[in-house]
Design a protein around this motif. Structure first.
Motif, PDB file in Angstrom:
ATOM      1  N   ASN A 171      -9.910   4.186   8.229  1.00  0.00           N
ATOM      2  CA  ASN A 171      -8.553   4.338   7.697  1.00  0.00           C
ATOM      3  C   ASN A 171      -7.829   2.998   7.782  1.00  0.00           C
ATOM      4  OD1 ASN A 171      -8.381   7.236   7.134  1.00  0.00           O
ATOM      5  ND2 ASN A 171      -8.666   7.458   9.335  1.00  0.00           N
ATOM      6  N   PHE A 173      -3.828   1.062   7.039  1.00  0.00           N
ATOM      7  CA  PHE A 173      -2.413   1.175   6.696  1.00  0.00           C
ATOM      8  C   PHE A 173      -1.783  -0.199   6.840  1.00  0.00           C
ATOM      9  CE2 PHE A 173      -2.863   2.139  11.176  1.00  0.00           C
ATOM     10  CZ  PHE A 173      -1.813   1.493  11.801  1.00  0.00           C
ATOM     11  N   VAL A 211       9.066   3.985   9.955  1.00  0.00           N
ATOM     12  CA  VAL A 211       7.914   4.352   9.127  1.00  0.00           C
ATOM     13  C   VAL A 211       8.392   4.833   7.764  1.00  0.00           C
ATOM     14  CG1 VAL A 211       6.452   4.930  11.091  1.00  0.00           C
ATOM     15  CG2 VAL A 211       7.852   6.708  10.049  1.00  0.00           C
ATOM     16  N   ASP A 212       7.569   4.597   6.765  1.00  0.00           N
ATOM     17  CA  ASP A 212       7.880   5.070   5.421  1.00  0.00           C
ATOM     18  C   ASP A 212       7.761   6.589   5.369  1.00  0.00           C
ATOM     19  OD1 ASP A 212       8.213   4.861   2.489  1.00  0.00           O
ATOM     20  OD2 ASP A 212       6.132   5.538   2.487  1.00  0.00           O
ATOM     21  N   TYR A 215       4.333   8.025   4.328  1.00  0.00           N
ATOM     22  CA  TYR A 215       3.332   7.864   5.393  1.00  0.00           C
ATOM     23  C   TYR A 215       3.618   8.822   6.546  1.00  0.00           C
ATOM     24  CZ  TYR A 215       0.276   5.529   8.768  1.00  0.00           C
ATOM     25  OH  TYR A 215      -0.704   5.252   9.702  1.00  0.00           O
ATOM     26  N   GLU A 218       2.309  12.186   5.582  1.00  0.00           N
ATOM     27  CA  GLU A 218       0.845  12.213   5.596  1.00  0.00           C
ATOM     28  C   GLU A 218       0.290  12.321   7.010  1.00  0.00           C
ATOM     29  OE1 GLU A 218      -2.894   9.210   4.548  1.00  0.00           O
ATOM     30  OE2 GLU A 218      -0.877   8.757   3.816  1.00  0.00           O
ATOM     31  N   LYS A 219       0.903  11.582   7.926  1.00  0.00           N
ATOM     32  CA  LYS A 219       0.407  11.563   9.308  1.00  0.00           C
ATOM     33  C   LYS A 219       1.193  12.486  10.234  1.00  0.00           C
ATOM     34  CE  LYS A 219      -2.647   8.476   8.263  1.00  0.00           C
ATOM     35  NZ  LYS A 219      -4.088   8.839   8.206  1.00  0.00           N
ATOM     36  N   ASP A 246       7.846   3.936  -3.862  1.00  0.00           N
ATOM     37  CA  ASP A 246       6.675   3.302  -3.277  1.00  0.00           C
ATOM     38  C   ASP A 246       7.140   2.182  -2.361  1.00  0.00           C
ATOM     39  OD1 ASP A 246       4.078   2.884  -2.727  1.00  0.00           O
ATOM     40  OD2 ASP A 246       3.448   2.398  -4.760  1.00  0.00           O
ATOM     41  N   ASN A 250       3.691   0.706   5.175  1.00  0.00           N
ATOM     42  CA  ASN A 250       3.717   2.031   5.791  1.00  0.00           C
ATOM     43  C   ASN A 250       4.539   2.048   7.068  1.00  0.00           C
ATOM     44  OD1 ASN A 250       0.319   2.033   4.843  1.00  0.00           O
ATOM     45  ND2 ASN A 250       1.874   3.234   3.823  1.00  0.00           N
ATOM     46  N   THR A 429       0.554  -2.227  -2.189  1.00  0.00           N
ATOM     47  CA  THR A 429       1.029  -1.216  -3.127  1.00  0.00           C
ATOM     48  C   THR A 429       0.886  -1.658  -4.573  1.00  0.00           C
ATOM     49  OG1 THR A 429       3.279  -2.067  -3.087  1.00  0.00           O
ATOM     50  CG2 THR A 429       2.729  -0.394  -1.469  1.00  0.00           C
TER      51      THR A 429
END
Length: 482
Positions: A171, A173, A211-212, A215, A218-219, A246, A250, A429
């Motif tokens: 993974n 980021f 944090v975005d 993201y 997602e996490k 966008d 992250n 991105t």
């Protein structure tokens, strides 16, 4: 007398006036719609670039691209040997593009003429590898015994290792190190804090993070929880949402923390620059490139050339085909209006000849014709503005979705080149496709332009008719009567 005669003649020749006004209205409406759509394209493009650049950023300064084959490092992962099948995990923090500048570059850039502000940032990519080695099992051949006939004469058991292997999940980021003392410039400015808070100016070396939003979903991260980067736990103090959908990175951490993670003390990847005068961006760019060697300066105009997809196609159509189509229709409308006015004058020979016989001078007849044409032009302008506004409103109401994809500009520029991982926080991105809703804003300048075109159309038409009317003689009227 002038206005009385003008009002009577316009009422008497309604159809001719409507034809002239409609032709001018069509051209003016097309100009308004094309101008508003072009403005919408420009705003859509700016919205795309903001996710990379940050609000208020006019240009970025990065390290010049390394020569091909100069030996950029490759990511390496090392695992400790273990006797059991325990899960192995390791992180690798890398500078995006493997190209860095000294932190002192920010001060050098800030001292250049025309630079209002400059701030540095460090863009990182974190690759996390989790997995497990599984030991294989040795299986002896059936019938083979030590020293037996199938033992090969070596006295060792014969067979093969079966099973085993490794299974790893990789993974990655992005992490952006931001100068928390200057948060009004750079990529984070294109995002809004939707939960929690942003960094405090005192948190220059604190283990905190923003944090975005995408993201975080997602996490499954939230404010007051922690995110682990290369073994260090950072407390999440805020969640940001990018205006363009966008984000540039992250995870955002203080610049000093990013430098520690990447073992890049006093290093940055990008300098974000705000010019004192938006009209002098090219001059500032030239000054930086001349006075600070080993750097590449990229402006928003340079980045705009890398935008592809339907946004780029539509923008080209609006700026080229739409512009020339508008000009062609407008010229045709002016000519038609002029010819119709001249033709109308020809049909009024007896009228104008009689007026001259009664004492009207040529100048007065000409002014009367020009006045009528000017009123027709203004009527066409009003109608054209109404139709143009309706068309622009329809485009905004429909809001067609355009796609935009950012490609590499090459050469180690602000958002392209610079190594296999790219060199700026937007480069991770840049390969993603963004969906942008098109709007068609109508500015006051566009409305004033439309009014000017309406007046110009009326004057041009009046010039045709006035020239024709000035050449009439009273004798022409007498011949028509006879």
């Amino acid at each position: 007398m002038f206005f009385t005669y003008l009002r009577r003649e316009l009422r008497r020749r309604r159809k001719a006036a409507l034809v002239v006004a409609s032709g001018l209205a069509l051209g003016i409406a097309l100009v308004i719609i094309v101008s508003s759509v072009s403005s919408g394209m420009s705003k859509a493009q700016d919205k795309v670039l903001q996710s990379l650049y940050g609000l208020g950023t006019d240009m970025t300064v990065t390290k010049a691209a390394a020569a091909p084959g100069s030996g950029t490092e490759r990511p390496r992962f090392e695992f400790d040997a273990k006797d059991d099948d325990a899960t192995q995990s390791t992180d690798r923090v890398m500078v995006q593009g493997f190209q860095t500048l000294a932190s002192t570059t920010v001060d050098k850039v800030g001292k250049q003429n025309g630079v209002a502000d400059a701030v540095g940032g460090l863009s990182l990519t974190v690759m996390k590898v989790d997995g497990q080695f599984k030991r294989g099992e040795f299986k002896q051949d059936e019938g083979a015994t030590q020293g037996g006939p199938r033992g090969g004469g070596s006295g060792q058991p014969q067979g093969e290792v079966q099973g085993g292997g490794a299974s790893f999940d990789v993974n990655s980021f992005t992490v952006y190190g931001t100068d928390v003392t200057q948060q009004d410039l750079g990529p984070l400015t294109s995002s809004k804090i939707t939960k929690g808070r942003t960094f405090k100016a005192t948190e220059t070396d604190a283990e905190v993070a923003v944090v975005d939003a995408a993201y975080a979903r997602e996490k499954e991260l939230a404010v007051d929880e922690t995110v682990t980067i290369s073994g260090t736990k950072y407390t999440i103090v805020g969640v940001s949402t990018a205006d363009s959908g966008d984000a540039a990175a992250n995870v955002y951490v203080p610049l000093k923390q990013a430098q520690t993670l990447a073992d890049s003390k006093d290093k940055i990847t990008t300098v974000y620059v705000k010019a004192a005068d938006s009209q002098a961006i090219d001059t500032v760019k030239a000054a930086i490139q001349k006075n600070i060697s080993g750097t590449t300066v990229t402006t928003s105009a340079d980045l705009a050339d890398t935008v592809s997809g339907s946004l780029s196609t539509a923008s080209d159509l609006a700026s080229s085909v739409g512009k020339w189509l508008s000009i062609a229709v407008l010229v045709a409308a002016f000519l038609v209006a002029g010819l119709l006015t001249s033709s109308a004058v020809s049909r009024r020979v007896r009228e104008f000849g009689t007026l001259k016989a009664l004492g009207w001078k040529s100048g007065r007849v000409t002014r009367q014709v020009v006045g009528e044409a000017l009123v027709n032009g203004l009527m066409g302008g009003v109608l054209g503005i109404a139709v143009g506004l309706a068309g622009a409103y329809a485009v905004t109401a429909i809001s067609p979705t355009l796609t935009a994809q950012l490609g590499s500009s090459g050469g180690g520029g602000g958002m392209g080149g610079g190594g296999p991982m790219g060199g700026g926080p937007g480069r991770q991105t840049a390969a993603k496709t963004l969906d942008i809703a098109l709007t068609a804003p109508v500015s006051l300048t566009t409305i004033l332009t439309a009014v000017a075109l309406a007046v110009a159309g009326g004057l041009i038409a009046g010039a045709f008719g006035g020239w024709r009317a000035s050449r009439l003689r009273p004798a022409d009227a007498l011949r028509r009567v006879a």
